[in-house]
Scaffold this motif. Structure first.
Motif, PDB file in Angstrom:
ATOM      1  N   VAL A   1       0.887  -0.912   0.104  1.00 50.97           N
ATOM      2  CA  VAL A   1       0.159   0.036   0.113  1.00 50.97           C
ATOM      3  C   VAL A   1       0.970   1.311  -0.018  1.00 50.97           C
ATOM      4  O   VAL A   1       0.686   2.224  -0.922  1.00 50.97           O
ATOM      5  CB  VAL A   1      -0.846  -0.177   1.226  1.00 50.97           C
ATOM      6  CG1 VAL A   1      -1.838   1.434   1.280  1.00 50.97           C
ATOM      7  CG2 VAL A   1      -2.022  -1.166   1.106  1.00 50.97           C
ATOM      8  N   ASP A   2       2.067   1.253   0.706  1.00 55.15           N
ATOM      9  CA  ASP A   2       2.673   2.389   1.046  1.00 55.15           C
ATOM     10  C   ASP A   2       3.514   2.580  -0.385  1.00 55.15           C
ATOM     11  O   ASP A   2       3.719   3.782  -0.898  1.00 55.15           O
ATOM     12  CB  ASP A   2       3.808   2.244   1.993  1.00 55.15           C
ATOM     13  CG  ASP A   2       3.135   2.366   3.411  1.00 55.15           C
ATOM     14  OD1 ASP A   2       1.919   2.714   3.437  1.00 55.15           O
ATOM     15  OD2 ASP A   2       3.983   1.840   4.459  1.00 55.15           O
TER      16      ASP A   2
ATOM     17  N   TYR B   1       2.526   1.571  -3.619  1.00 58.35           N
ATOM     18  CA  TYR B   1       1.446   2.396  -4.467  1.00 58.35           C
ATOM     19  C   TYR B   1       1.517   3.945  -4.008  1.00 58.35           C
ATOM     20  O   TYR B   1       1.543   4.661  -4.916  1.00 58.35           O
ATOM     21  CB  TYR B   1       0.206   1.682  -4.206  1.00 58.35           C
ATOM     22  CG  TYR B   1      -0.071   0.069  -4.684  1.00 58.35           C
ATOM     23  CD1 TYR B   1       1.045  -0.502  -5.135  1.00 58.35           C
ATOM     24  CD2 TYR B   1      -1.488   0.020  -4.962  1.00 58.35           C
ATOM     25  CE1 TYR B   1       0.709  -1.581  -5.920  1.00 58.35           C
ATOM     26  CE2 TYR B   1      -1.570  -1.471  -5.476  1.00 58.35           C
ATOM     27  CZ  TYR B   1      -0.447  -2.261  -5.899  1.00 58.35           C
ATOM     28  OH  TYR B   1      -0.563  -3.514  -6.552  1.00 58.35           O
ATOM     29  N   LYS B   2       1.059   4.199  -2.825  1.00 61.17           N
ATOM     30  CA  LYS B   2       0.713   5.593  -2.478  1.00 61.17           C
ATOM     31  C   LYS B   2       2.209   6.510  -2.620  1.00 61.17           C
ATOM     32  O   LYS B   2       1.879   7.623  -3.322  1.00 61.17           O
ATOM     33  CB  LYS B   2       0.488   5.595  -1.041  1.00 61.17           C
ATOM     34  CG  LYS B   2       0.118   7.067  -0.689  1.00 61.17           C
ATOM     35  CD  LYS B   2      -0.626   6.980   0.809  1.00 61.17           C
ATOM     36  CE  LYS B   2       0.730   6.500   1.825  1.00 61.17           C
ATOM     37  NZ  LYS B   2       0.234   6.784   3.290  1.00 61.17           N
ATOM     38  N   ASP B   3       3.129   6.044  -2.383  1.00 58.84           N
ATOM     39  CA  ASP B   3       4.266   6.862  -2.678  1.00 58.84           C
ATOM     40  C   ASP B   3       4.864   6.993  -4.069  1.00 58.84           C
ATOM     41  O   ASP B   3       5.145   8.026  -4.508  1.00 58.84           O
ATOM     42  CB  ASP B   3       5.597   6.232  -1.679  1.00 58.84           C
ATOM     43  CG  ASP B   3       5.296   6.292  -0.012  1.00 58.84           C
ATOM     44  OD1 ASP B   3       4.261   6.961   0.279  1.00 58.84           O
ATOM     45  OD2 ASP B   3       5.912   5.572   0.533  1.00 58.84           O
TER      46      ASP B   3
ATOM     47  N   ALA C   1       2.388   9.411  -5.832  1.00 57.19           N
ATOM     48  CA  ALA C   1       2.694  10.518  -5.420  1.00 57.19           C
ATOM     49  C   ALA C   1       3.562  11.431  -6.352  1.00 57.19           C
ATOM     50  O   ALA C   1       3.611  12.702  -6.442  1.00 57.19           O
ATOM     51  CB  ALA C   1       2.730  10.660  -3.770  1.00 57.19           C
TER      52      ALA C   1
ATOM     53  N   TYR D   1      -5.279   4.858  -7.050  1.00 57.89           N
ATOM     54  CA  TYR D   1      -4.324   5.539  -7.288  1.00 57.89           C
ATOM     55  C   TYR D   1      -3.771   5.933  -8.624  1.00 57.89           C
ATOM     56  O   TYR D   1      -3.022   6.969  -8.838  1.00 57.89           O
ATOM     57  CB  TYR D   1      -2.745   4.867  -6.489  1.00 57.89           C
ATOM     58  CG  TYR D   1      -3.011   4.342  -5.176  1.00 57.89           C
ATOM     59  CD1 TYR D   1      -2.982   5.533  -4.099  1.00 57.89           C
ATOM     60  CD2 TYR D   1      -3.369   3.042  -4.880  1.00 57.89           C
ATOM     61  CE1 TYR D   1      -3.215   4.884  -2.766  1.00 57.89           C
ATOM     62  CE2 TYR D   1      -3.782   2.720  -3.617  1.00 57.89           C
ATOM     63  CZ  TYR D   1      -3.172   3.573  -2.580  1.00 57.89           C
ATOM     64  OH  TYR D   1      -3.748   3.236  -1.168  1.00 57.89           O
TER      65      TYR D   1
ATOM     66  N   HIS E   1      -5.459  -0.015  -6.991  1.00 58.05           N
ATOM     67  CA  HIS E   1      -6.365   0.439  -6.006  1.00 58.05           C
ATOM     68  C   HIS E   1      -6.038   0.016  -4.307  1.00 58.05           C
ATOM     69  O   HIS E   1      -5.040  -1.001  -4.346  1.00 58.05           O
ATOM     70  CB  HIS E   1      -7.727   0.144  -6.266  1.00 58.05           C
ATOM     71  CG  HIS E   1      -7.914  -1.337  -6.723  1.00 58.05           C
ATOM     72  ND1 HIS E   1      -8.361  -2.282  -5.922  1.00 58.05           N
ATOM     73  CD2 HIS E   1      -8.148  -1.670  -7.860  1.00 58.05           C
ATOM     74  CE1 HIS E   1      -8.495  -3.198  -6.333  1.00 58.05           C
ATOM     75  NE2 HIS E   1      -8.484  -3.189  -7.686  1.00 58.05           N
ATOM     76  N   HIS E   2      -6.867   0.274  -3.770  1.00 57.37           N
ATOM     77  CA  HIS E   2      -6.458   0.091  -2.197  1.00 57.37           C
ATOM     78  C   HIS E   2      -6.598  -1.626  -1.817  1.00 57.37           C
ATOM     79  O   HIS E   2      -6.120  -1.926  -0.755  1.00 57.37           O
ATOM     80  CB  HIS E   2      -7.494   0.522  -1.436  1.00 57.37           C
ATOM     81  CG  HIS E   2      -8.825   0.213  -1.216  1.00 57.37           C
ATOM     82  ND1 HIS E   2      -9.529   0.336  -2.409  1.00 57.37           N
ATOM     83  CD2 HIS E   2      -9.714  -0.176  -0.316  1.00 57.37           C
ATOM     84  CE1 HIS E   2     -10.874  -0.228  -2.073  1.00 57.37           C
ATOM     85  NE2 HIS E   2     -10.981  -0.634  -0.841  1.00 57.37           N
TER      86      HIS E   2
END
Length: 345
Positions: free
Chosen positions: A141-142, A144-146, A149, A267, A274-275
């Motif tokens: 998850v991290d 993906y998010k990072d 971003a 994302y 996705h999540h």
């Protein structure tokens, strides 16, 4: 000059229209916004009291049917306090929370009982679903998010390296303490904690004399007793395509239901990341658009909705058919609907 209508107003208007369509006791696996608490009087012995607040990253709506408006409002206030208390403990977004401390240190001594209960149930579902439910996907998850971003799609190499940090079998659980087997691991209880917290809020309402109620936390729904005028609660299943039609509408008395969908948090614009993440492949599953599960508790419904989403639809329905207490309603990526044998719709 009339003020322009905001998106919030539009959502509220849609919700009120839906309430009129489906009856006095209604919830949806979609978001049901409300601007403030309100109470409706149906007779000498019945008030319908509804309050919506922002909690757990979503709108949480509570509706109570009770002879006393004041007692219903007090019980609802206590239930929201319980939500805030548990969320502060179980969120992974705050380093000061119990889960945040565990992730940062790699171990936690004398963990809160609520956290131990959730981790134990999560490990149970990890085994039951053959790894489809896995709370140790936080590193993915991290990633993906990072990555997104920074406008960067994770590479297969990055995903493969991160996968080495995933695996519920690497959580050591003993004597009230938790420890990761290796460094760099982390857990997210997002796929089960919201349902658990809704169950606990429902218990607070019952303990305070409000047996007839409904809680809707962004699609995690708990119903207890009856809606206004002795009717069953009505729940509409959200359409992932956001069309005006609802794929199914069911009535419930005492029960729990939760929905997971790829339309919730994603994302990239293509919704490929996705999540919901498969802890075996490191990728988000794409064969389903939405999975709704009915269960005795919202905690179980929450976890299993995520699990079935990770599985292929046919395999997910087959799994639920082997579990006597659960039912599911799956919308495939092509819109095809699959149901378990006992689905009520």
């Amino acid at each position: 000059m009339k003020n322009p209508e905001t998106p919030f107003d539009q959502k509220r208007r849609s919700f009120l229209k839906l309430s009129g369509l489906l009856g006095l006791g209604v919830a949806s696996a979609a978001l049901l916004p409300a601007e403030k608490a309100e109470a409706l009087f149906f007779g000498p012995k019945e008030y319908k009291v509804t309050e919506t607040r922002l909690a757990m990253g979503t709108f949480v709506a509570m509706t109570a049917i009770h002879p006393s408006r004041d007692e219903a409002e007090q019980a609802i206030g206590l239930a929201f306090e319980e939500i805030d208390r548990l969320n502060a403990m179980l969120t992974h977004f705050e380093k000061s929370s119990a889960v945040g401390s565990f992730n940062a240190a790699g171990k936690i001594e004398h963990a809160p009982q609520e956290m131990l209960d959730l981790v134990a149930r999560s490990l149970y579902f990890n085994q039951q679903t053959g790894g489809a439910f896995d709370i140790t996907v936080k590193p993915l998850v991290d990633l993906y998010k990072d990555s997104f971003a920074k406008s960067h799609q994770p590479t297969e190499g990055e995903i493969d390296r991160t996968l080495k940090l995933v695996g519920s079998n690497n959580i050591n659980f003993r004597s009230g303490s938790l420890q990761f087997a290796g460094s760099g691991m982390g857990i997210t209880l997002d796929g089960i904690a919201k349902g658990y917290i809704v169950d606990k809020a429902s218990a607070v309402l019952r303990a305070n004399g409000v047996a007839n109620h409904l809680i809707n936390a962004g699609g995690d729904i708990r119903t207890s007793g009856l809606a206004a005028k002795g009717k069953a609660w009505t729940v509409a299943i959200q359409d992932p395509a956001k069309s005006k039609e609802y794929p199914d509408v069911i009535t419930m008395k005492d029960g729990a239901i939760a929905t997971s969908g790829n339309y919730e948090i994603y994302y990239d614009n293509e919704k490929m990341f996705h999540h919901i993440i498969n802890g075996k492949t490191g990728h988000s599953p794409h064969l389903s658009s939405s999975v709704t599960v009915m269960a005795p508790t919202v905690m179980d419904a929450d976890a299993l909705a995520t699990s079935i989403f990770v599985m292929e639809p046919a395999a997910g329905v087959q799994f639920i058919n082997s579990q006597p207490e659960y039912e599911c309603f799956v919308i495939g990526k092509d819109g095809e609907i699959s149901k378990s044998k006992g689905w009520l719709g």
